[in-house]
Design a protein around this motif. Sequence first.
Motif, PDB file in Angstrom:
ATOM      1  N   GLY A   1      14.439  18.238  -5.254  1.00  0.00           N
ATOM      2  CA  GLY A   1      13.090  18.182  -4.698  1.00  0.00           C
ATOM      3  C   GLY A   1      12.177  19.235  -5.297  1.00  0.00           C
ATOM      4  O   GLY A   1      12.633  20.285  -5.760  1.00  0.00           O
ATOM      5  N   PRO A   2      10.862  19.002  -5.275  1.00  0.00           N
ATOM      6  CA  PRO A   2       9.922  19.963  -5.875  1.00  0.00           C
ATOM      7  C   PRO A   2      10.007  21.354  -5.265  1.00  0.00           C
ATOM      8  O   PRO A   2       9.853  22.354  -5.980  1.00  0.00           O
ATOM      9  N   ILE A   3      10.229  21.429  -3.953  1.00  0.00           N
ATOM     10  CA  ILE A   3      10.305  22.746  -3.306  1.00  0.00           C
ATOM     11  C   ILE A   3      11.630  23.407  -3.648  1.00  0.00           C
ATOM     12  O   ILE A   3      11.673  24.573  -4.060  1.00  0.00           O
ATOM     13  N   ALA A   4      12.737  22.667  -3.516  1.00  0.00           N
ATOM     14  CA  ALA A   4      14.070  23.240  -3.760  1.00  0.00           C
ATOM     15  C   ALA A   4      14.234  23.706  -5.196  1.00  0.00           C
ATOM     16  O   ALA A   4      14.731  24.809  -5.441  1.00  0.00           O
ATOM     17  N   ARG A   5      13.828  22.893  -6.150  1.00  0.00           N
ATOM     18  CA  ARG A   5      14.073  23.262  -7.549  1.00  0.00           C
ATOM     19  C   ARG A   5      13.264  24.502  -7.950  1.00  0.00           C
ATOM     20  O   ARG A   5      13.722  25.309  -8.766  1.00  0.00           O
ATOM     21  N   THR A   6      12.079  24.650  -7.354  1.00  0.00           N
ATOM     22  CA  THR A   6      11.290  25.860  -7.613  1.00  0.00           C
ATOM     23  C   THR A   6      11.967  27.081  -7.007  1.00  0.00           C
ATOM     24  O   THR A   6      12.019  28.149  -7.630  1.00  0.00           O
TER      25      THR A   6
ATOM     26  N   GLU B   1       0.854  -1.184   0.000  1.00  0.00           N
ATOM     27  CA  GLU B   1       0.000   0.000   0.000  1.00  0.00           C
ATOM     28  C   GLU B   1       0.887   1.230   0.000  1.00  0.00           C
ATOM     29  O   GLU B   1       2.090   1.131   0.290  1.00  0.00           O
ATOM     30  N   PRO B   2       0.359   2.412  -0.318  1.00  0.00           N
ATOM     31  CA  PRO B   2       1.184   3.621  -0.321  1.00  0.00           C
ATOM     32  C   PRO B   2       1.816   3.864   1.049  1.00  0.00           C
ATOM     33  O   PRO B   2       1.201   3.635   2.090  1.00  0.00           O
ATOM     34  N   ALA B   3       3.057   4.328   1.021  1.00  0.00           N
ATOM     35  CA  ALA B   3       3.774   4.613   2.262  1.00  0.00           C
ATOM     36  C   ALA B   3       3.181   5.829   2.952  1.00  0.00           C
ATOM     37  O   ALA B   3       2.793   6.807   2.305  1.00  0.00           O
ATOM     38  N   THR B   4       3.094   5.754   4.281  1.00  0.00           N
ATOM     39  CA  THR B   4       2.585   6.878   5.082  1.00  0.00           C
ATOM     40  C   THR B   4       3.605   7.354   6.103  1.00  0.00           C
ATOM     41  O   THR B   4       3.395   8.392   6.734  1.00  0.00           O
ATOM     42  N   ARG B   5       4.705   6.594   6.273  1.00  0.00           N
ATOM     43  CA  ARG B   5       5.724   6.941   7.270  1.00  0.00           C
ATOM     44  C   ARG B   5       7.110   6.960   6.602  1.00  0.00           C
ATOM     45  O   ARG B   5       7.983   6.170   6.948  1.00  0.00           O
ATOM     46  N   PRO B   6       7.321   7.846   5.637  1.00  0.00           N
ATOM     47  CA  PRO B   6       8.611   7.859   4.946  1.00  0.00           C
ATOM     48  C   PRO B   6       9.714   8.446   5.823  1.00  0.00           C
ATOM     49  O   PRO B   6       9.480   9.334   6.654  1.00  0.00           O
ATOM     50  N   ALA B   7      10.915   7.945   5.623  1.00  0.00           N
ATOM     51  CA  ALA B   7      12.124   8.522   6.212  1.00  0.00           C
ATOM     52  C   ALA B   7      13.027   8.958   5.073  1.00  0.00           C
ATOM     53  O   ALA B   7      12.950   8.421   3.955  1.00  0.00           O
ATOM     54  N   ALA B   8      13.893   9.927   5.336  1.00  0.00           N
ATOM     55  CA  ALA B   8      14.691  10.529   4.257  1.00  0.00           C
ATOM     56  C   ALA B   8      16.178  10.500   4.592  1.00  0.00           C
ATOM     57  O   ALA B   8      16.610  11.121   5.557  1.00  0.00           O
ATOM     58  N   ILE B   9      16.939   9.769   3.772  1.00  0.00           N
ATOM     59  CA  ILE B   9      18.397   9.859   3.824  1.00  0.00           C
ATOM     60  C   ILE B   9      18.794  10.747   2.647  1.00  0.00           C
ATOM     61  O   ILE B   9      19.401  10.331   1.668  1.00  0.00           O
ATOM     62  N   SER B  10      18.351  11.974   2.728  1.00  0.00           N
ATOM     63  CA  SER B  10      18.514  12.972   1.671  1.00  0.00           C
ATOM     64  C   SER B  10      17.607  14.132   2.009  1.00  0.00           C
ATOM     65  O   SER B  10      16.555  13.939   2.620  1.00  0.00           O
ATOM     66  N   THR B  11      18.004  15.316   1.613  1.00  0.00           N
ATOM     67  CA  THR B  11      17.073  16.435   1.709  1.00  0.00           C
ATOM     68  C   THR B  11      15.923  16.226   0.732  1.00  0.00           C
ATOM     69  O   THR B  11      14.786  16.606   1.005  1.00  0.00           O
ATOM     70  N   PHE B  12      16.227  15.619  -0.423  1.00  0.00           N
ATOM     71  CA  PHE B  12      15.181  15.351  -1.410  1.00  0.00           C
ATOM     72  C   PHE B  12      14.028  14.586  -0.792  1.00  0.00           C
ATOM     73  O   PHE B  12      12.857  14.914  -1.031  1.00  0.00           O
ATOM     74  N   GLY B  13      14.328  13.536  -0.022  1.00  0.00           N
ATOM     75  CA  GLY B  13      13.271  12.718   0.560  1.00  0.00           C
ATOM     76  C   GLY B  13      12.327  13.528   1.424  1.00  0.00           C
ATOM     77  O   GLY B  13      11.104  13.339   1.383  1.00  0.00           O
ATOM     78  N   ALA B  14      12.890  14.434   2.231  1.00  0.00           N
ATOM     79  CA  ALA B  14      12.062  15.297   3.067  1.00  0.00           C
ATOM     80  C   ALA B  14      11.278  16.280   2.216  1.00  0.00           C
ATOM     81  O   ALA B  14      10.083  16.514   2.430  1.00  0.00           O
ATOM     82  N   ASP B  15      11.949  16.853   1.228  1.00  0.00           N
ATOM     83  CA  ASP B  15      11.348  17.847   0.335  1.00  0.00           C
ATOM     84  C   ASP B  15      10.164  17.242  -0.417  1.00  0.00           C
ATOM     85  O   ASP B  15       9.046  17.787  -0.401  1.00  0.00           O
ATOM     86  N   VAL B  16      10.379  16.105  -1.068  1.00  0.00           N
ATOM     87  CA  VAL B  16       9.315  15.534  -1.899  1.00  0.00           C
ATOM     88  C   VAL B  16       8.164  15.018  -1.047  1.00  0.00           C
ATOM     89  O   VAL B  16       7.000  15.137  -1.421  1.00  0.00           O
ATOM     90  N   ALA B  17       8.476  14.461   0.123  1.00  0.00           N
ATOM     91  CA  ALA B  17       7.404  13.983   1.001  1.00  0.00           C
ATOM     92  C   ALA B  17       6.507  15.144   1.424  1.00  0.00           C
ATOM     93  O   ALA B  17       5.273  15.050   1.359  1.00  0.00           O
ATOM     94  N   LEU B  18       7.115  16.245   1.849  1.00  0.00           N
ATOM     95  CA  LEU B  18       6.331  17.413   2.256  1.00  0.00           C
ATOM     96  C   LEU B  18       5.525  17.976   1.088  1.00  0.00           C
ATOM     97  O   LEU B  18       4.352  18.347   1.235  1.00  0.00           O
ATOM     98  N   ALA B  19       6.158  18.036  -0.093  1.00  0.00           N
ATOM     99  CA  ALA B  19       5.465  18.567  -1.275  1.00  0.00           C
ATOM    100  C   ALA B  19       4.273  17.710  -1.656  1.00  0.00           C
ATOM    101  O   ALA B  19       3.294  18.207  -2.226  1.00  0.00           O
TER     102      ALA B  19
END
Length: 310
Positions: free
Chosen positions: A285-290, A43-61
């Motif tokens: 990440g979507p936020i950073a690249r914008t 099923e879709p993930a609901t508790r992602p962890a990020a070993i990257s700023t990208f992971g945090a960025d895209v999850a929040l976006a």
Amino acid sequence: MASLPNRIAQLLLIALLLPTPALSADSMIRLTDDRGHTLRLSEPATRPAAISTFGADVALALGRTPIAVTDYGVSGVPDYLASQLASASGLGPRHQPNLEVLSAVDPDLIIGIRRYTQKDSNQIAAIAPLLALDLITVDDSIRAVALAGQALGATDKASTLNRRFLSQIQRLEERSSADDKPTVALLTSGSETPFLYYDHFLPTALLEAMNFDHVGGAPPNPDSGIPLGYRINLEALLTLDPDIILLLPTSRQRAFTMNPIWPYLSAVRNNDVHEVPHYWKEGAGPIARTLILEDIERLLLSGTPSGPVQ
């Protein structure tokens, strides 16, 4: 390879025409990361962890708050996301994440940078499915956002973010002048010899799309994307003599700016040196690249001077 403006047009067309991926007959989400590994999520993930700023960025976006994130070492969690990550556990630096903390928070997906997770990928994947991504080029960013969207159950939103980003690039490219191509150098490091990025790196590729001529040149290994750039002495930089210099943040004083050659660079003489935020270093990440596109528009397309940076 097509020029970036042409490639952007291609990517935008693909994003517009690409159908929404469907679940398989057994309702399993299957996606292949940049290692070539297939992830299977029930099923879709609901508790992602990020070993990257990208992971945090895209999850929040995409509407998911990550439960654990890595940081920039002494610089901590990136400023542009910090207010939204107060509840997230800290994993330490991305090149050496604390796997005990990662295991304790019990994520159902881990989004990481492939080159930083490769040596520990088996241990990490034993904790939760690992989505390992390259995150170097514009193409990498588009693909990674789409994959994260599938994994987090937000495929449509990920597609919208990608289309919006590509359209923003096209809009800014149309604003910039193809006749006048100022030269620019993106530098980092606090040592006596700066590090100059190649043209395939996402921020420098975006500069190229805006009709700036980045002086770093093409990468020697375009298929792998590594290395990201190279050390350049001040004598060689003076030969290239960029009109504009962009500096990534550093925790130390930039020793190369103390070099007697530094004041003779055209960008320094003309007060066209800009310090850009840390998200330029990991901007997929979507936020950073914008934000990077907004910085380019504000600093370079509007003619706002910044003055010399020390």
